[in-house]
Design a protein around this motif. Structure first.
Motif, short mmCIF file in Angstrom:
data_model
loop_
_atom_site.label_atom_id
_atom_site.label_comp_id
_atom_site.label_asym_id
_atom_site.label_seq_id
_atom_site.Cartn_x
_atom_site.Cartn_y
_atom_site.Cartn_z
N VAL A 97 37.80 42.10 50.47
CA VAL A 97 38.42 42.22 51.19
C VAL A 97 40.19 41.41 51.03
N ASP A 98 41.20 42.05 51.11
CA ASP A 98 41.87 40.84 50.93
C ASP A 98 43.12 41.47 50.73
N ASP A 99 44.10 41.04 51.08
CA ASP A 99 45.30 41.90 51.76
C ASP A 99 46.38 41.52 49.99
N GLU A 100 46.14 40.62 49.37
CA GLU A 100 46.76 40.09 48.01
C GLU A 100 45.84 40.59 46.96
N PRO A 101 46.52 41.08 46.21
CA PRO A 101 45.60 41.69 44.74
C PRO A 101 45.47 41.54 44.16
N PRO A 102 46.28 39.68 43.63
CA PRO A 102 45.35 38.91 42.59
C PRO A 102 43.93 38.03 43.20
N ALA A 103 44.64 37.95 44.27
CA ALA A 103 43.04 37.21 45.35
C ALA A 103 41.82 37.76 45.36
N ARG A 104 42.04 39.29 45.46
CA ARG A 104 40.97 40.73 44.95
C ARG A 104 40.05 40.57 43.73
N ALA A 105 41.41 40.47 42.41
CA ALA A 105 41.54 40.35 41.14
C ALA A 105 40.51 38.65 40.65
N PRO B 208 25.06 38.22 38.07
CA PRO B 208 24.25 39.03 37.75
C PRO B 208 23.83 39.91 38.43
N ASP B 209 23.13 39.07 39.89
CA ASP B 209 22.76 40.47 41.10
C ASP B 209 24.12 40.52 41.47
N ILE B 210 25.06 40.46 41.44
CA ILE B 210 26.13 41.08 42.10
C ILE B 210 26.77 41.93 41.69
N GLU B 211 26.45 43.54 42.77
CA GLU B 211 27.07 44.81 42.49
C GLU B 211 28.77 44.97 43.54
N VAL B 212 29.40 44.44 42.82
CA VAL B 212 31.07 44.93 43.62
C VAL B 212 30.60 45.86 44.14
N VAL B 213 30.70 47.18 45.43
CA VAL B 213 31.07 48.18 46.19
C VAL B 213 32.36 48.33 46.30
N GLY B 214 33.45 47.75 46.08
CA GLY B 214 34.57 48.63 47.03
C GLY B 214 35.33 47.35 47.17
N GLU B 215 36.98 47.17 47.08
CA GLU B 215 37.75 46.35 47.01
C GLU B 215 38.55 47.07 48.45
N CYS B 216 39.14 46.17 49.19
CA CYS B 216 40.24 46.96 50.56
C CYS B 216 41.58 46.22 50.37
N LEU C 229 35.99 38.11 53.24
CA LEU C 229 36.46 38.51 53.83
C LEU C 229 37.68 37.91 53.81
N ASP C 230 39.02 38.38 53.70
CA ASP C 230 40.35 37.03 54.03
C ASP C 230 40.76 37.33 56.15
N VAL C 231 40.70 36.28 56.10
CA VAL C 231 41.09 35.73 57.54
C VAL C 231 42.44 36.28 57.79
N GLN C 232 43.50 36.23 57.53
CA GLN C 232 44.75 35.87 57.66
C GLN C 232 45.53 37.55 56.47
N MET C 233 45.26 38.62 57.94
CA MET C 233 46.22 40.10 57.48
C MET C 233 47.00 40.66 57.98
N PRO C 234 47.10 41.09 57.52
CA PRO C 234 48.57 42.02 58.19
C PRO C 234 48.07 43.29 59.50
N VAL D 279 31.52 35.70 53.51
CA VAL D 279 32.46 34.94 53.13
C VAL D 279 33.84 35.05 53.76
N PHE D 280 34.22 33.95 54.34
CA PHE D 280 35.76 33.78 55.05
C PHE D 280 36.35 33.62 53.35
N VAL D 281 37.03 34.11 53.53
CA VAL D 281 38.26 33.37 52.43
C VAL D 281 39.73 33.16 53.43
N THR D 282 39.80 31.59 53.30
CA THR D 282 40.96 31.66 54.31
C THR D 282 41.93 29.55 53.58
#
Length: 255
Positions: A8-16, A26-34, A54-59, A79-82
């Motif tokens: 979850v991050d409002d910045e596409p480059p950060a999500r990517a 190998p054991d991480i399965e990304v089930v979605g991006e928001c 989870l991005d802390v600062q989002m509009p 895991v907070f992304v800040t």
């Protein structure tokens, strides 16, 4: 076992970047991006991931607003992304909750994944939940709270924007926050609340009352130097003569 993960991050480059770096786990399965808080809440309720970056600062609905909207009994690992400065992430460290400080690299993200694995193996969700709720309380008590307060009650955290509060009264060792027809108890002194809220257009009326000046509709003098303010909803609050000078100054500035 796959660790079902949501980004979850409002910045596409950060999500990517997060998604790219997680490919080496190998054991991480990304089930979605928001890209915003509202879609994140929907995805969390629908997919019930094990781990969330989870991005802390989002509009709009920010990271803490996302958490407040969830069921406190079923919280994923966060895991907070800040982008906060390092001194401001002490609240995360004190509560033993993980965070990624932007800009981050693979090594730091790998550490976060390892910690998530260890916590999932511990299988002590009640300990983690208490730490997370405690963090939200900590953040609401310092400069990270922006214009919000976090009220902990019945296994959940209710977020209040300061502008939503009509008035506040002391109640023993607590403050009662009046918000329309609802009210909430918060453990804090009136002095601490005054220091925090006066810059936010609140004013002390007497020893036990703070008012949101945006809610004041009328002011009427009484006897012996006291006076009364009437709020938009009809609530009447006494202004004691000890605090009247500050109120007079506010009225004079409006005139």
């Amino acid at each position: 076992m796959k660790i079902r993960t949501l980004i979850v991050d409002d910045e596409p480059p950060a999500r990517a970047l997060i998604a790219t770096l997680l490919r080496d786990e190998p054991d991480i399965e990304v089930v979605g991006e928001c890209g915003n808080g509202s879609t994140a809440v929907a995805a969390l309720r629908k997919d019930s991931p094990d781990l969330v970056f989870l991005d802390v600062q989002m509009p709009g609905l920010d990271g803490f607003g996302v958490l407040a909207a969830l069921d406190g009994k079923r919280l994923p690992l966060i895991v907070f992304v800040t982008a906060y400065e390092k001194h401001a992430v002490r609240a995360f460290e004190v509560r033993a909750l993980d965070y990624l400080l932007k800009p981050f690299e693979y090594g730091r993200l790998h550490e976060s994944v390892q910690r998530a694995r260890a916590r999932l193996q511990e299988n002590r969700p009640e300990v983690y939940r208490d730490r997370l709720l405690g963090l939200l309380e900590d953040l609401s008590a310092d400069s990270l709270s922006w214009d919000r307060l976090a009220i902990r009650e019945a296994g959940r955290v209710v977020f209040l924007k300061l502008g939503e509060i009509d008035w506040i009264e002391a109640e023993g060792n607590y403050l009662r926050l009046h918000v329309g027809k609802a009210s909430y108890l918060r453990r804090e002194t009136m002095e601490a609340a005054e220091a925090r809220l006066v810059p936010k257009k609140f004013l002390r009326l007497n020893r036990s009352t703070l008012v949101n000046l945006e809610r004041v509709k009328e002011w009427q003098p009484l006897f012996h130097g006291d006076s009364v303010v009437i709020l938009r909803d009809g609530t009447r609050l006494i202004v004691s003569r000890v605090y009247r000078e500050k109120f007079d100054y506010w009225v004079a500035r409006l005139g």
